[in-house]
Design a protein around this motif. Structure first.
Motif, PDB file in Angstrom:
ATOM      1  N   UNK A  73      12.125   3.807  25.307  1.00  0.00           N
ATOM      2  CA  UNK A  73      12.624   3.017  24.179  1.00  0.00           C
ATOM      3  C   UNK A  73      12.932   3.919  22.988  1.00  0.00           C
ATOM      4  N   UNK A  74      12.137   4.979  22.820  1.00  0.00           N
ATOM      5  CA  UNK A  74      12.419   5.935  21.750  1.00  0.00           C
ATOM      6  C   UNK A  74      13.756   6.631  21.959  1.00  0.00           C
ATOM      7  N   UNK A  75      14.037   7.012  23.204  1.00  0.00           N
ATOM      8  CA  UNK A  75      15.323   7.657  23.486  1.00  0.00           C
ATOM      9  C   UNK A  75      16.471   6.664  23.352  1.00  0.00           C
ATOM     10  N   UNK A  76      16.224   5.404  23.689  1.00  0.00           N
ATOM     11  CA  UNK A  76      17.239   4.363  23.479  1.00  0.00           C
ATOM     12  C   UNK A  76      17.533   4.218  21.981  1.00  0.00           C
ATOM     13  N   UNK A  77      16.482   4.255  21.187  1.00  0.00           N
ATOM     14  CA  UNK A  77      16.647   4.161  19.737  1.00  0.00           C
ATOM     15  C   UNK A  77      17.433   5.362  19.216  1.00  0.00           C
TER      16      UNK A  77
END
Length: 126
Positions: A10-14
């Motif tokens: 989710x951090x990389x998606x953000x």
């Protein structure tokens, strides 16, 4: 592991600009960015509890605390999580810290994989 892995994804998606999209699995309708923060905070607390259990076990068995590589990587993991939390709060006022947070997050997850492998090795007595 899974909680931290999904949180990292989710951090990389953000980072890729999709942080405002709805997050799969959120019970509250959180965005990917919001769920990233929630999951990583929860993972950090779970890892801290695991570390306390490990320290308790080592002391109960009358062993030195940093006798195993698993203990060393666990301590390093907790320090990286604390640093990541500090960066997360700091980058709210200084977005220039985001690349450092992402890079350190990748290193943290790599160390977590090594820590897990060392834990399995330790548990199997290899």
């Amino acid at each position: 592991g899974a909680m931290g892995g999904y949180g990292a994804w989710l951090g990389f998606e953000t980072k890729a600009g999709r942080g405002t999209e709805p997050a799969w699995g959120s019970l509250t309708g959180a965005t990917k960015s919001e769920l990233h923060a929630q999951l990583m905070a929860g993972a950090g607390l779970i890892f801290l509890a695991g570390g306390l259990g490990g320290v308790t076990f080592m002391l109960t068995m009358q062993k030195t605390l940093f006798e195993s590589p698993h203990a060393v990587t666990g301590f390093a993991e907790l320090m990286l999580f604390a640093t990541q939390a500090g960066l997360a709060f700091a980058m709210k006022n200084n977005p220039a810290l985001r690349p450092a947070h992402a890079t350190l997050g990748s290193i943290t997850m790599g160390l977590l994989a090594m820590h897990a492998a060392l834990g399995v090795k330790l548990g199997l007595g290899l």
